[in-house]
Enzyme design. Structure first.
Site, PDB file in Angstrom:
ATOM      1  N   ARG A  40      37.965  48.089  64.016  1.00  0.00           N
ATOM      2  CA  ARG A  40      38.725  48.559  64.727  1.00  0.00           C
ATOM      3  C   ARG A  40      37.699  50.415  64.808  1.00  0.00           C
ATOM      4  O   ARG A  40      37.719  50.769  66.355  1.00  0.00           O
ATOM      5  CB  ARG A  40      39.786  48.991  65.167  1.00  0.00           C
ATOM      6  CG  ARG A  40      40.530  49.652  63.520  1.00  0.00           C
ATOM      7  CD  ARG A  40      41.828  49.883  63.698  1.00  0.00           C
ATOM      8  NE  ARG A  40      41.887  51.045  64.342  1.00  0.00           N
ATOM      9  CZ  ARG A  40      42.930  50.893  65.140  1.00  0.00           C
ATOM     10  NH1 ARG A  40      43.217  49.609  65.662  1.00  0.00           N
ATOM     11  NH2 ARG A  40      43.287  51.890  66.153  1.00  0.00           N
ATOM     12  N   GLU A  99      47.000  33.127  39.480  1.00  0.00           N
ATOM     13  CA  GLU A  99      47.613  34.522  38.793  1.00  0.00           C
ATOM     14  C   GLU A  99      46.002  35.049  39.166  1.00  0.00           C
ATOM     15  O   GLU A  99      46.064  36.808  38.027  1.00  0.00           O
ATOM     16  CB  GLU A  99      47.756  33.916  37.766  1.00  0.00           C
ATOM     17  CG  GLU A  99      49.313  33.258  37.268  1.00  0.00           C
ATOM     18  CD  GLU A  99      50.105  34.043  38.627  1.00  0.00           C
ATOM     19  OE1 GLU A  99      50.589  35.082  37.969  1.00  0.00           O
ATOM     20  OE2 GLU A  99      50.329  33.286  39.084  1.00  0.00           O
ATOM     21  N   PRO A 116      44.351  45.000  43.591  1.00  0.00           N
ATOM     22  CA  PRO A 116      44.635  45.818  42.870  1.00  0.00           C
ATOM     23  C   PRO A 116      44.208  46.544  41.704  1.00  0.00           C
ATOM     24  O   PRO A 116      44.238  48.498  42.156  1.00  0.00           O
ATOM     25  CB  PRO A 116      46.132  45.026  42.674  1.00  0.00           C
ATOM     26  CG  PRO A 116      46.617  43.755  42.223  1.00  0.00           C
ATOM     27  CD  PRO A 116      45.172  43.229  42.896  1.00  0.00           C
TER      28      PRO A 116
HETATM   29  C1  9WO Z   1      45.994  41.190  40.571  1.00  0.00           C
HETATM   30  C2  9WO Z   1      46.180  41.829  39.905  1.00  0.00           C
HETATM   31  C3  9WO Z   1      47.318  42.893  38.920  1.00  0.00           C
HETATM   32  C4  9WO Z   1      47.220  43.787  37.997  1.00  0.00           C
HETATM   33  C5  9WO Z   1      45.511  44.376  37.704  1.00  0.00           C
HETATM   34  C6  9WO Z   1      44.307  43.547  38.803  1.00  0.00           C
HETATM   35  C7  9WO Z   1      44.641  42.212  39.517  1.00  0.00           C
HETATM   36  N1  9WO Z   1      43.715  40.963  40.149  1.00  0.00           N
HETATM   37  C8  9WO Z   1      44.485  40.559  40.643  1.00  0.00           C
HETATM   38  C9  9WO Z   1      44.008  39.799  41.154  1.00  0.00           C
HETATM   39  O1  9WO Z   1      42.611  39.813  42.092  1.00  0.00           O
HETATM   40  N2  9WO Z   1      44.757  39.147  42.580  1.00  0.00           N
HETATM   41  C10 9WO Z   1      44.425  37.368  42.815  1.00  0.00           C
HETATM   42  C11 9WO Z   1      44.567  38.121  44.841  1.00  0.00           C
HETATM   43  C12 9WO Z   1      45.315  36.825  42.540  1.00  0.00           C
HETATM   44  C13 9WO Z   1      46.219  37.218  42.509  1.00  0.00           C
HETATM   45  C14 9WO Z   1      47.165  37.256  44.185  1.00  0.00           C
HETATM   46  N3  9WO Z   1      45.578  38.948  44.295  1.00  0.00           N
HETATM   47  C15 9WO Z   1      46.248  39.886  44.554  1.00  0.00           C
HETATM   48  C16 9WO Z   1      45.590  40.581  45.941  1.00  0.00           C
HETATM   49  N4  9WO Z   1      47.866  40.205  44.716  1.00  0.00           N
HETATM   50  N5  9WO Z   1      47.685  41.398  45.437  1.00  0.00           N
HETATM   51  C17 9WO Z   1      46.295  41.555  45.611  1.00  0.00           C
HETATM   52  C18 9WO Z   1      46.252  42.846  46.520  1.00  0.00           C
HETATM   53  C19 9WO Z   1      45.037  43.160  46.811  1.00  0.00           C
HETATM   54  C20 9WO Z   1      44.670  45.049  48.265  1.00  0.00           C
HETATM   55  N6  9WO Z   1      45.332  45.389  47.781  1.00  0.00           N
HETATM   56  C21 9WO Z   1      46.359  44.879  46.998  1.00  0.00           C
HETATM   57  C22 9WO Z   1      47.548  43.799  46.126  1.00  0.00           C
END
Ligand code: 9WO
Length: 256
Positions: free
Chosen positions: A161, A123, A93
């Site tokens: 795609r 996390e 994110p």
């Molecule tokens: C989570 C996070 C939250 C706030 C700011 C930075 C951050 N990085 C991550 C992250 O890399 N999380 C890892 C992947 C581990 C936890 C679950 N992950 C994740 C990726 N949750 N949500 C995403 C994601 C990826 C792309 N677009 C939206 C959400």
């Protein structure tokens, strides 16, 4: 093109990619998918891939070492299979927002290009791994999900795609709407009349010029109503300006 994904849930990625457009393109050899589980590269007897965060706090952090070994194995295989210019992308994110333009740029790479996607869990990932191994971070939206696998699958679907030969003519036409910087028009199929109302007469008229104008007008009108910023980023043709003005006038009449 080859896409490799480093993930604790390789079956999730393989299973989802095997359906629909991406699955058909895999079968036809238009792209290749590889998955790499960091757990297979853990060295202790518990096959540990996570540990507690320095500084305290809830949850666990993915260890750098099993991820680094999985990435190295993926790159070695990409290289052995004749793929060069690997780009490593982490789904997060905190990444740059994914846009149609970004997808088009990634999809425009040569057949010999390989991408390496990192899907995190828990996390997060040890920041040193991200700094040393990841070229770019991409976000698919301002929300948090439980892991990078679904975002990775969305990126893969969007890229595949756009690859030459993947979509048939009918499927390609649908896609052109977003490429043109506006939303799609509404769609209808049988029956002509149902509990929700009647199909607009123009679509039953057989007048193809009128149908094309109606669809373009609806697409522009919806974009103006729902995503006005999309229209500010591009100039409208004379026809588009006329059609949007007609839409706005009709909308005003409905409201009075
Ligand atoms: C989570 C996070 C939250 C706030 C700011 C930075 C951050 N990085 C991550 C992250 O890399 N999380 C890892 C992947 C581990 C936890 C679950 N992950 C994740 C990726 N949750 N949500 C995403 C994601 C990826 C792309 N677009 C939206 C959400």
């Amino acid at each position: 093109m080859r896409i490799d994904v480093v993930t604790l849930f390789p079956e999730m990625v393989e299973h989802a990619a095997a359906f629909g457009v991406t699955g058909r393109a895999l079968e036809r050899g238009l792209w290749r998918l590889g998955t790499w589980n960091p757990r297979d590269f853990a060295t202790d007897s518990y096959r540990t891939v996570d540990d507690r965060p320095y500084g305290g706090g809830p949850g666990m952090v993915m260890l750098a070492e099993p991820l680094a070994k999985a990435l190295a194995a993926a790159r070695a295989t990409q290289h052995d299979d004749g793929f060069g210019a690997t780009r490593t992308i982490c789904l997060s994110p905190a990444g740059a927002p994914l846009t149609h333009a970004r997808v088009a740029e990634l999809a425009a790479a040569g057949d010999g290009t390989a991408y390496l996607l990192v899907a995190g869990r828990y996390e997060g990932i040890d920041e040193r791994l991200v700094q040393r191994e990841v070229d770019e971070e991409i976000s698919i939206g301002d929300f948090v999900v439980s892991g990078g696998e679904l975002p990775a699958l969305m990126l893969i679907d969007a890229i595949v795609r756009q690859r030459p030969g993947v979509l048939n003519d009918a499927e390609s036409a649908v896609q052109d709407s977003f490429v043109g910087g506006r939303l799609d028009c509404p769609h209808y199929t049988r029956p002509e009349q149902d509990a929700g109302g009647k199909v607009p007469d123009v679509l039953l008229s057989g007048n193809h010029a009128a149908i094309r104008r109606w669809r373009l007008k609806q697409a522009l009108g919806r974009t103006w109503e729902r995503r006005p910023e999309m229209l500010r980023h591009r100039a409208l043709s004379n026809e588009e300006t006329t059609l949007l003005a007609e839409y706005q006038r009709e909308r005003q009449q409905v409201q009075q």
